[in-house]
Design a protein around this motif. Sequence first.
Motif, mmCIF file in Angstrom:
data_model
loop_
_atom_site.group_PDB
_atom_site.id
_atom_site.type_symbol
_atom_site.label_atom_id
_atom_site.label_comp_id
_atom_site.label_asym_id
_atom_site.label_seq_id
_atom_site.Cartn_x
_atom_site.Cartn_y
_atom_site.Cartn_z
ATOM 1 N N ARG A 23 0.827 -1.216 0.000
ATOM 2 C CA ARG A 23 0.000 0.000 0.000
ATOM 3 C C ARG A 23 0.855 1.258 0.000
ATOM 4 O O ARG A 23 0.534 2.233 -0.678
ATOM 5 C CB ARG A 23 -0.908 0.019 1.229
ATOM 6 N N VAL A 27 2.988 -1.103 -4.805
ATOM 7 C CA VAL A 27 2.154 -1.046 -6.002
ATOM 8 C C VAL A 27 2.431 0.229 -6.789
ATOM 9 O O VAL A 27 2.387 0.222 -8.015
ATOM 10 C CB VAL A 27 0.662 -1.203 -5.642
ATOM 11 N N SER A 38 -2.577 -0.436 -15.717
ATOM 12 C CA SER A 38 -3.150 -0.379 -14.369
ATOM 13 C C SER A 38 -2.549 -1.489 -13.522
ATOM 14 O O SER A 38 -2.086 -2.505 -14.043
ATOM 15 C CB SER A 38 -4.673 -0.507 -14.403
ATOM 16 N N SER A 40 -3.226 -3.373 -9.488
ATOM 17 C CA SER A 40 -3.940 -3.433 -8.220
ATOM 18 C C SER A 40 -3.506 -4.687 -7.474
ATOM 19 O O SER A 40 -2.926 -5.596 -8.046
ATOM 20 C CB SER A 40 -5.452 -3.448 -8.454
ATOM 21 N N GLY A 42 -4.708 -7.325 -3.929
ATOM 22 C CA GLY A 42 -5.710 -7.640 -2.924
ATOM 23 C C GLY A 42 -5.243 -8.798 -2.065
ATOM 24 O O GLY A 42 -4.293 -9.509 -2.415
#
Length: 102
Positions: A23, A27, A38, A40, A42
């Motif tokens: 975080r 990334v 892009s 992301s 998780g």
Amino acid sequence: MLLEIAEIEVRPGAEDQFAAAMRETGVAHLAACEGVVSASFGRGVENPSKFTFNVVWTSIEAHEAARSLEDFGKFRACFGDMSVSGAMSHYRMDAAITGPAA
């Protein structure tokens, strides 16, 4: 477009540290690589030690070239000694259609 789906398993006890590292800077370093559309990540619901990265690249060539970039090295450095295993899959993608929730 190329979709990369990577799964990383983190050693027990390092999950929160890994999530914070991703975080805070991880990334962002990945997303700064040339060729990234892009990025992301998780955390697993059933297995909180597993994380996924979903990266859309302009091409497989851009993805391969990124491995030698400084920002990619900084992204990998965020893993430290926290990862214990991982797997990657790559998919050539057709055009995306935005749904009503977008």
